[in-house]
Scaffold this motif. Structure first.
Motif, PDB file in Angstrom:
ATOM      1  N   PRO A 119       0.815  -1.218   0.000  1.00  0.00           N
ATOM      2  CA  PRO A 119       0.000   0.000   0.000  1.00  0.00           C
ATOM      3  C   PRO A 119       0.855   1.278   0.000  1.00  0.00           C
ATOM      4  O   PRO A 119       0.368   2.342  -0.369  1.00  0.00           O
ATOM      5  CB  PRO A 119      -0.806  -0.108   1.299  1.00  0.00           C
ATOM      6  N   LEU A 120       2.128   1.159   0.392  1.00  0.00           N
ATOM      7  CA  LEU A 120       2.988   2.359   0.412  1.00  0.00           C
ATOM      8  C   LEU A 120       3.393   2.823  -0.979  1.00  0.00           C
ATOM      9  O   LEU A 120       3.928   3.907  -1.130  1.00  0.00           O
ATOM     10  CB  LEU A 120       4.262   2.072   1.210  1.00  0.00           C
ATOM     11  N   THR A 121       3.173   1.983  -1.978  1.00  0.00           N
ATOM     12  CA  THR A 121       3.558   2.405  -3.332  1.00  0.00           C
ATOM     13  C   THR A 121       2.326   2.710  -4.189  1.00  0.00           C
ATOM     14  O   THR A 121       2.425   2.810  -5.401  1.00  0.00           O
ATOM     15  CB  THR A 121       4.421   1.319  -4.032  1.00  0.00           C
ATOM     16  N   LYS A 122       1.191   2.859  -3.534  1.00  0.00           N
ATOM     17  CA  LYS A 122      -0.017   3.025  -4.359  1.00  0.00           C
ATOM     18  C   LYS A 122      -0.427   4.488  -4.584  1.00  0.00           C
ATOM     19  O   LYS A 122      -1.286   4.745  -5.407  1.00  0.00           O
ATOM     20  CB  LYS A 122      -1.173   2.208  -3.807  1.00  0.00           C
ATOM     21  N   SER A 123       0.189   5.434  -3.852  1.00  0.00           N
ATOM     22  CA  SER A 123      -0.170   6.828  -4.119  1.00  0.00           C
ATOM     23  C   SER A 123       1.077   7.626  -4.467  1.00  0.00           C
ATOM     24  O   SER A 123       2.182   7.295  -4.016  1.00  0.00           O
ATOM     25  CB  SER A 123      -0.860   7.446  -2.906  1.00  0.00           C
ATOM     26  N   LEU A 124       0.868   8.658  -5.253  1.00  0.00           N
ATOM     27  CA  LEU A 124       1.989   9.481  -5.699  1.00  0.00           C
ATOM     28  C   LEU A 124       2.701  10.111  -4.512  1.00  0.00           C
ATOM     29  O   LEU A 124       3.930  10.170  -4.448  1.00  0.00           O
ATOM     30  CB  LEU A 124       1.442  10.565  -6.633  1.00  0.00           C
ATOM     31  N   ASP A 125       1.883  10.520  -3.536  1.00  0.00           N
ATOM     32  CA  ASP A 125       2.434  11.186  -2.367  1.00  0.00           C
ATOM     33  C   ASP A 125       3.412  10.260  -1.628  1.00  0.00           C
ATOM     34  O   ASP A 125       4.540  10.642  -1.300  1.00  0.00           O
ATOM     35  CB  ASP A 125       1.244  11.565  -1.457  1.00  0.00           C
ATOM     36  N   SER A 126       2.992   9.038  -1.423  1.00  0.00           N
ATOM     37  CA  SER A 126       3.874   8.154  -0.676  1.00  0.00           C
ATOM     38  C   SER A 126       5.043   7.666  -1.536  1.00  0.00           C
ATOM     39  O   SER A 126       6.148   7.437  -1.028  1.00  0.00           O
ATOM     40  CB  SER A 126       3.025   7.081  -0.016  1.00  0.00           C
ATOM     41  N   LEU A 127       4.856   7.577  -2.851  1.00  0.00           N
ATOM     42  CA  LEU A 127       5.990   7.244  -3.732  1.00  0.00           C
ATOM     43  C   LEU A 127       7.067   8.331  -3.629  1.00  0.00           C
ATOM     44  O   LEU A 127       8.262   8.043  -3.565  1.00  0.00           O
ATOM     45  CB  LEU A 127       5.524   7.116  -5.184  1.00  0.00           C
ATOM     46  N   LYS A 128       6.608   9.591  -3.579  1.00  0.00           N
ATOM     47  CA  LYS A 128       7.582  10.698  -3.480  1.00  0.00           C
ATOM     48  C   LYS A 128       8.327  10.636  -2.149  1.00  0.00           C
ATOM     49  O   LYS A 128       9.513  10.917  -2.063  1.00  0.00           O
ATOM     50  CB  LYS A 128       6.862  12.045  -3.601  1.00  0.00           C
ATOM     51  N   ARG A 129       7.623  10.256  -1.094  1.00  0.00           N
ATOM     52  CA  ARG A 129       8.283  10.165   0.218  1.00  0.00           C
ATOM     53  C   ARG A 129       9.333   9.064   0.218  1.00  0.00           C
ATOM     54  O   ARG A 129      10.396   9.194   0.813  1.00  0.00           O
ATOM     55  CB  ARG A 129       7.242   9.955   1.319  1.00  0.00           C
ATOM     56  N   LEU A 130       9.022   7.973  -0.474  1.00  0.00           N
ATOM     57  CA  LEU A 130      10.009   6.886  -0.581  1.00  0.00           C
ATOM     58  C   LEU A 130      11.233   7.367  -1.358  1.00  0.00           C
ATOM     59  O   LEU A 130      12.375   7.088  -0.987  1.00  0.00           O
ATOM     60  CB  LEU A 130       9.387   5.671  -1.283  1.00  0.00           C
ATOM     61  N   GLU A 131      10.980   8.120  -2.421  1.00  0.00           N
ATOM     62  CA  GLU A 131      12.123   8.622  -3.198  1.00  0.00           C
ATOM     63  C   GLU A 131      12.947   9.602  -2.354  1.00  0.00           C
ATOM     64  O   GLU A 131      14.180   9.543  -2.357  1.00  0.00           O
ATOM     65  CB  GLU A 131      11.667   9.293  -4.495  1.00  0.00           C
ATOM     66  N   ASP A 132      12.280  10.474  -1.625  1.00  0.00           N
ATOM     67  CA  ASP A 132      13.015  11.434  -0.776  1.00  0.00           C
ATOM     68  C   ASP A 132      13.873  10.700   0.257  1.00  0.00           C
ATOM     69  O   ASP A 132      14.923  11.194   0.663  1.00  0.00           O
ATOM     70  CB  ASP A 132      12.039  12.373  -0.041  1.00  0.00           C
ATOM     71  N   ALA A 133      13.396   9.543   0.705  1.00  0.00           N
ATOM     72  CA  ALA A 133      14.159   8.789   1.718  1.00  0.00           C
ATOM     73  C   ALA A 133      15.302   7.987   1.092  1.00  0.00           C
ATOM     74  O   ALA A 133      16.064   7.347   1.809  1.00  0.00           O
ATOM     75  CB  ALA A 133      13.213   7.865   2.481  1.00  0.00           C
ATOM     76  N   GLY A 134      15.382   7.981  -0.249  1.00  0.00           N
ATOM     77  CA  GLY A 134      16.534   7.357  -0.899  1.00  0.00           C
ATOM     78  C   GLY A 134      16.275   6.026  -1.571  1.00  0.00           C
ATOM     79  O   GLY A 134      17.230   5.332  -1.945  1.00  0.00           O
ATOM     80  N   VAL A 135      15.008   5.666  -1.763  1.00  0.00           N
ATOM     81  CA  VAL A 135      14.728   4.372  -2.398  1.00  0.00           C
ATOM     82  C   VAL A 135      15.299   4.368  -3.828  1.00  0.00           C
ATOM     83  O   VAL A 135      15.362   5.410  -4.483  1.00  0.00           O
ATOM     84  CB  VAL A 135      13.197   4.091  -2.394  1.00  0.00           C
ATOM     85  N   ALA A 136      15.718   3.169  -4.300  1.00  0.00           N
ATOM     86  CA  ALA A 136      16.371   3.108  -5.613  1.00  0.00           C
ATOM     87  C   ALA A 136      15.402   2.785  -6.745  1.00  0.00           C
ATOM     88  O   ALA A 136      15.698   3.035  -7.910  1.00  0.00           O
ATOM     89  CB  ALA A 136      17.486   2.073  -5.580  1.00  0.00           C
ATOM     90  N   ALA A 137      14.251   2.207  -6.417  1.00  0.00           N
ATOM     91  CA  ALA A 137      13.208   1.911  -7.417  1.00  0.00           C
ATOM     92  C   ALA A 137      11.939   1.573  -6.656  1.00  0.00           C
ATOM     93  O   ALA A 137      12.000   1.257  -5.457  1.00  0.00           O
ATOM     94  CB  ALA A 137      13.605   0.715  -8.296  1.00  0.00           C
ATOM     95  N   VAL A 138      10.808   1.660  -7.352  1.00  0.00           N
ATOM     96  CA  VAL A 138       9.545   1.325  -6.675  1.00  0.00           C
ATOM     97  C   VAL A 138       8.764   0.315  -7.506  1.00  0.00           C
ATOM     98  O   VAL A 138       8.727   0.394  -8.729  1.00  0.00           O
ATOM     99  CB  VAL A 138       8.661   2.582  -6.442  1.00  0.00           C
ATOM    100  N   VAL A 139       8.157  -0.646  -6.806  1.00  0.00           N
ATOM    101  CA  VAL A 139       7.252  -1.597  -7.461  1.00  0.00           C
ATOM    102  C   VAL A 139       5.830  -1.220  -7.029  1.00  0.00           C
ATOM    103  O   VAL A 139       5.544  -1.153  -5.827  1.00  0.00           O
ATOM    104  CB  VAL A 139       7.550  -3.059  -7.055  1.00  0.00           C
TER     105      VAL A 139
END
Ligand SMILES: Cc1cc2nc3c(=O)[nH]c(=O)nc-3n(C[C@H](O)[C@H](O)[C@H](O)COP(=O)(O)O)c2cc1C
Length: 335
Positions: free
Chosen positions: A24-44
């Motif tokens: 569920p953490l990758t299902k909204s744009l807002d939370s995808l951006k937060r993952l990217e800000d935290a340094g994630v290398a890719a998202v599924v």
């Protein structure tokens, strides 16, 4: 000098080996951006299900028929499908939006179990900007007539079908419940899988004693689970021509490091992020980096697979011989 954390997964260059698994953490744009800000290398992204695609196609078909061939009884049978709005359109929109908003690779996920016409959606994933596709095959063989040969063929045909739709890489997420896991892995790769995601976690139903009901029970993982992927990644590393992603039980930087040493190209995390929030990515990345610096590893590429079965000084540690040794040498945990 700080360690080079880059890792190749599929044909993508990841800036570090930590990927947000479908959740569920990758299902909204807002939370995808937060993952990217935290340094994630890719998202599924969370999976789009075969049933959702087929529902939408039936709803469209139903609309085309409405008023003409469709009887009033039949029209009454379909209303919930006409209101069905969580299908492919919204999903394709999310892929496009994520691609525009994020610099890291975006990997949509397809979940299915029949090699049918629904797999054409993979082409639309590609057109929407997907960097790769994760095909999550979730099938429980409960029919007494179904043989393992038939089930395995179904997996292979499904991979080949999705593969034939796209030119981007397809990674396949599978369960660990094959009698011949290594052979199955090799055949999935021969059918077109550019990567294997090990492993899918089947939800086990539970029985609620108070209610006397059977309930689907989604439990988040713990680090104890990671050894299943660890073993198979170590065994497959260097023996199949495909990327390997680990998923299941990676919670700490130590967990990530173990999976990389076994041979994972990236480590996908869901439960630890759901418990601790997207910022946990930063803790994992810095933990991996610090350990590598202490141990004087120059790069993730150098470290990857250095304890795989092919490279490790005791290859039997991953096989039956180790089972005997472990059982006979048990001296009891202090209670
Ligand atoms: C709430 C939740 C939803 C999930 N949804 C999906 C999904 O849509 N598709 C998928 O392939 N895996 C899904 N997963 C599985 C995760 O991607 C991951 O493979 C699994 O949880 C093991 O990793 P973990 O130990 O880090 O949680 C989900 C997991 C959780 C906890």
């Amino acid at each position: 000098m700080s360690a080079d954390l880059r890792s190749r997964y599929l044909s993508l260059e990841l800036k570090n080996p930590i990927v947000a698994a479908a959740s569920p953490l990758t299902k909204s744009l807002d939370s995808l951006k937060r993952l990217e800000d935290a340094g994630v290398a890719a998202v599924v992204l969370p999976s789009l299900f075969e049933e959702q695609i087929e529902h939408e196609e039936m709803a469209t078909h139903n609309l085309m028929l409405s008023g003409a061939e469709l009887s009033p009884e039949a029209r009454g049978f379909f209303p919930e499908m006409q209101n069905y709005n969580t299908g492919p359109d919204n999903y394709l929109k999310l892929i496009g939006e994520a691609k525009r908003a994020l610099a890291v690779p975006v990997i949509p996920s397809l979940n299915g179990y029949t090699p049918g016409g629904w797999t054409h959606i993979a082409k639309q994933f590609e057109q929407a900007g997907a960097d790769a596709i994760e095909l999550n095959i979730y099938f429980l063989a409960t029919d007494l007539e179904h043989t393992s040969t038939e089930i395995e063929k179904r997996y292979i045909d499904l991979v080949a079908s999705v593969r034939s739709m796209v030119s981007i890489p397809v990674a396949v997420k599978v369960s660990p419940y094959f009698s011949a896991m290594a052979n199955m892995a090799a055949r999935l790769v021969a059918a077109g899988a550019a990567g294997l995601v090990l492993f899918n976690r089947f939800l086990q139903p539970d029985i609620l004693l108070d209610e006397l009901e059977v309930a689907p029970h989604l439990m988040l993982s713990t680090s104890d689970e990671l050894r299943l992927a660890l073993r198979w990644i170590a065994i497959l590393r260097g023996r199949i021509q495909a990327s390997l992603a680990a998923t299941g039980g990676a919670h700490t930087a130590a967990d990530v490091l173990k999976l990389l040493l076994a041979g994972a190209d990236c480590v996908m995390v869901a439960s630890s992020l759901l418990r601790k929030g997207p910022n946990h990515i930063a803790t994992l990345v810095s933990g991996v980096e610090n350990w590598m610096t202490e141990r004087e590893y120059a790069s993730v590429e150098q470290m990857k697979g250095s304890l795989s079965q092919l490279s490790c000084p005791d290859p039997a540690a991953f096989e039956r011989a180790n089972y005997m040794k472990a059982l006979t040498s048990y001296s009891g945990d202090p209670v």
